[in-house]
Design an enzyme around this catalytic site. Structure first.
Site, mmCIF file in Angstrom:
data_model
loop_
_atom_site.group_PDB
_atom_site.id
_atom_site.type_symbol
_atom_site.label_atom_id
_atom_site.label_comp_id
_atom_site.label_asym_id
_atom_site.label_seq_id
_atom_site.Cartn_x
_atom_site.Cartn_y
_atom_site.Cartn_z
ATOM 1 N N ASP A 46 39.698 39.445 41.879
ATOM 2 C CA ASP A 46 40.649 39.045 42.916
ATOM 3 C C ASP A 46 39.935 38.288 44.046
ATOM 4 O O ASP A 46 38.702 38.219 44.065
ATOM 5 C CB ASP A 46 41.372 40.286 43.448
ATOM 6 C CG ASP A 46 42.838 40.034 43.756
ATOM 7 O OD1 ASP A 46 43.197 38.875 44.060
ATOM 8 O OD2 ASP A 46 43.640 40.992 43.695
ATOM 9 N N GLU A 86 41.338 34.499 40.336
ATOM 10 C CA GLU A 86 42.450 34.131 41.214
ATOM 11 C C GLU A 86 42.016 33.009 42.167
ATOM 12 O O GLU A 86 42.664 32.752 43.181
ATOM 13 C CB GLU A 86 42.926 35.361 41.999
ATOM 14 C CG GLU A 86 43.202 36.551 41.113
ATOM 15 C CD GLU A 86 44.518 37.244 41.389
ATOM 16 O OE1 GLU A 86 45.142 36.944 42.411
ATOM 17 O OE2 GLU A 86 44.923 38.076 40.557
ATOM 18 N N TRP A 87 40.976 32.344 41.821
ATOM 19 C CA TRP A 87 40.329 31.325 42.627
ATOM 20 C C TRP A 87 41.310 30.257 43.128
ATOM 21 O O TRP A 87 41.422 30.032 44.335
ATOM 22 C CB TRP A 87 39.192 30.756 41.800
ATOM 23 C CG TRP A 87 38.264 29.764 42.406
ATOM 24 C CD1 TRP A 87 38.329 29.190 43.636
ATOM 25 C CD2 TRP A 87 37.092 29.231 41.776
ATOM 26 N NE1 TRP A 87 37.282 28.326 43.813
ATOM 27 C CE2 TRP A 87 36.503 28.336 42.683
ATOM 28 C CE3 TRP A 87 36.493 29.408 40.533
ATOM 29 C CZ2 TRP A 87 35.336 27.628 42.392
ATOM 30 C CZ3 TRP A 87 35.334 28.711 40.242
ATOM 31 C CH2 TRP A 87 34.760 27.827 41.167
ATOM 32 N N PRO A 88 42.068 29.579 42.250
ATOM 33 C CA PRO A 88 42.933 28.508 42.770
ATOM 34 C C PRO A 88 44.046 29.016 43.690
ATOM 35 O O PRO A 88 44.442 28.317 44.633
ATOM 36 C CB PRO A 88 43.511 27.851 41.510
ATOM 37 C CG PRO A 88 43.287 28.816 40.406
ATOM 38 C CD PRO A 88 42.107 29.635 40.773
ATOM 39 N N TYR A 141 43.890 31.361 45.930
ATOM 40 C CA TYR A 141 43.366 31.536 47.283
ATOM 41 C C TYR A 141 42.908 30.221 47.913
ATOM 42 O O TYR A 141 42.805 30.113 49.124
ATOM 43 C CB TYR A 141 42.241 32.576 47.284
ATOM 44 C CG TYR A 141 42.771 33.980 47.121
ATOM 45 C CD1 TYR A 141 43.157 34.727 48.222
ATOM 46 C CD2 TYR A 141 42.917 34.554 45.858
ATOM 47 C CE1 TYR A 141 43.669 36.015 48.082
ATOM 48 C CE2 TYR A 141 43.423 35.841 45.705
ATOM 49 C CZ TYR A 141 43.800 36.561 46.823
ATOM 50 O OH TYR A 141 44.323 37.836 46.680
ATOM 51 N N ASP A 168 51.925 36.887 43.213
ATOM 52 C CA ASP A 168 52.140 37.973 42.254
ATOM 53 C C ASP A 168 53.578 37.964 41.751
ATOM 54 O O ASP A 168 54.518 37.730 42.511
ATOM 55 C CB ASP A 168 51.900 39.332 42.928
ATOM 56 C CG ASP A 168 50.431 39.636 43.136
ATOM 57 O OD1 ASP A 168 49.582 38.774 42.848
ATOM 58 O OD2 ASP A 168 50.135 40.756 43.603
#
Length: 408
Positions: free
Chosen positions: A158, A191-193, A195, A219
């Site tokens: 995450d 979840e890089w892109p 954020y 989500d």
């Protein structure tokens, strides 16, 4: 300095190529993930069956074998946030909450593996997870080694509490390299892109060099409005995200919530059909111990799963929009296409959508002729059509008809 900088760039590029080529996720991963249904329930005394504990994952693994989920392709049992103790151990390693996971993660992994399944776990790029447990910042190598020593097969990583965008990106890169360095095959879910997006456009070419699948959007919730917003976002951004997806790296629209409380039957059909069209990882978040026969039939539907898992590995996309109707297609192996007709109207009864088969596959999907089979909401053969034919499809409000078109 310039020469040293170039050397570092080459070293990073070589490492990234290795991270990309970990040989995993050649088709979208499938499994079960606790988060949407069970959230951060930690009071096992008050609610032992819903508590995030080793009991939950053992029971889910048992059901996945006994009820045909493993045989349908769902192979990962995944722990999300809230599994950890509040602090690291005396050697600085992450540790499971001793009351909720008394046997430890290694024993749980052994049990899951004994069932022919794989274990996923969760951590965070920042100094704390989204729920406030210890994050992996400044411990990337140690945590990767810990996960590998436990026999973990997937890491969901995450992006909460990461500080700057530079630290976020560096953390995702470093954990990818650290996982690779362990020598254990560990699918890397990022979840890089998601954020990055509020501030800058993600570089998907780079992200795919480090991650096996990645979240782009909020989500998922157990509601039609959530499913609809994910589909709207995907269609709006398809020009930048569809082309990068393929074997080894996938866009992740988040969990399947079929079998819970918020979706009607037609909306559940829509989620399953559209996740197949989008070549999405299929991670259910529901209670497999208590699931309706209808939801089980839909989630285990072999024809839909075959579309999702098609070895060509191309993500589908929206090709037409007319009032409340959307037409999507996905190229498949064997000169075939999956086609979805989605009716987003939320009032009235079933409606018909008519389109020319020349629309599909840039005119090639049905040239000179094709066979058409309906996959959802129920399977039946539609017969043979010619290139110049039109197709009229009746679709319920908020429902989807999923077709497979094979050129003859």
């Amino acid at each position: 300095m310039a020469a040293a900088g170039r050397a570092l760039c080459w070293a990073l590029a070589a490492a990234a190529a290795l991270a990309l080529d970990n040989g995993l996720a050649r088709t979208p991963p499938m499994g079960w993930l606790h988060w949407e249904r069970f959230l951060c329930a930690t009071d096992c005394a008050a609610d032992p069956r819903r508590c995030v504990s080793e009991r939950l994952f053992v029971e889910m693994a048992d059901v996945m074998v006994a009820e045909g989920w493993r045989d349908a392709g769902y192979e990962f049992v995944c722990i999300d946030d809230c599994w950890m103790a509040p602090t690291r151990d005396e050697r600085g390693r992450l540790q499971a909450d001793p009351k909720r996971f008394p046997s430890g993660i290694r024993k749980l992994a052994d049990y899951v593996h004994s069932k022919g399944l794989k274990l996923g776990i969760y951590s965070d790029v920042g100094n704390k997870t989204c729920a406030g447990f210890p994050g992996s910042y400044d411990h990337y190598d140690l945590d990767a080694q810990t996960f590998a020593s436990w026999g973990v097969d997937l890491l969901k990583f995450d992006g909460c509490n990461s500080g700057t965008l530079e630290l976020l990106a560096e953390g995702y890169r470093r954990m990818s390299l650290a996982l690779n360095k362990t020598g254990r095959s560990i699918v890397y879910s990022c979840e890089w892109p998601f954020y990055l997006r509020p501030v800058q456009q993600p570089n998907y070419t780079e992200i795919k060099q480090y991650c096996n699948h990645w979240r782009n959007f909020f989500d998922v919730y157990d509601s039609w409005s959530s499913i609809k917003s994910i589909l709207d976002w995907t269609a709006l951004h398809q020009d930048s995200i569809v082309k990068i997806a393929g074997p080894g790296g996938w866009n992740d629209p988040d969990m399947l919530v079929i079998g819970n409380f918020g979706l009607s039957w037609d909306q559940a059909v829509t989620q399953m059909a559209m996740w197949a069209i989008m070549a999405a990882p299929l991670f259910m978040s529901n209670d497999l111990r208590h699931i309706s026969p209808e939801a089980k039939w839909l989630l285990q539907n072999k024809e839909v799963i075959a579309i999702n898992q098609d070895p060509l590995g191309k993500q589908g996309y929206q090709i037409a929009k007319d009032k409340n109707f959307e037409l999507w297609e996905r190229p498949l192996s064997g000169q075939a296409y999956a086609t979805a007709v989605l009716n987003k109207q939320e009032i009235g009864g079933p409606q018909n959508f008519t389109f020319s088969l020349t629309f599909l596959g840039n005119g090639l999907a049905c040239n000179p002729a094709c066979s058409i089979r309906q996959v959802l909401p129920a399977s039946r053969d539609w017969g043979v059509y010619s290139w110049v034919s039109s197709l009229s499809v009746e679709v319920n409000p908020t429902g989807t008809v999923l077709l497979k078109v094979v050129a003859l």
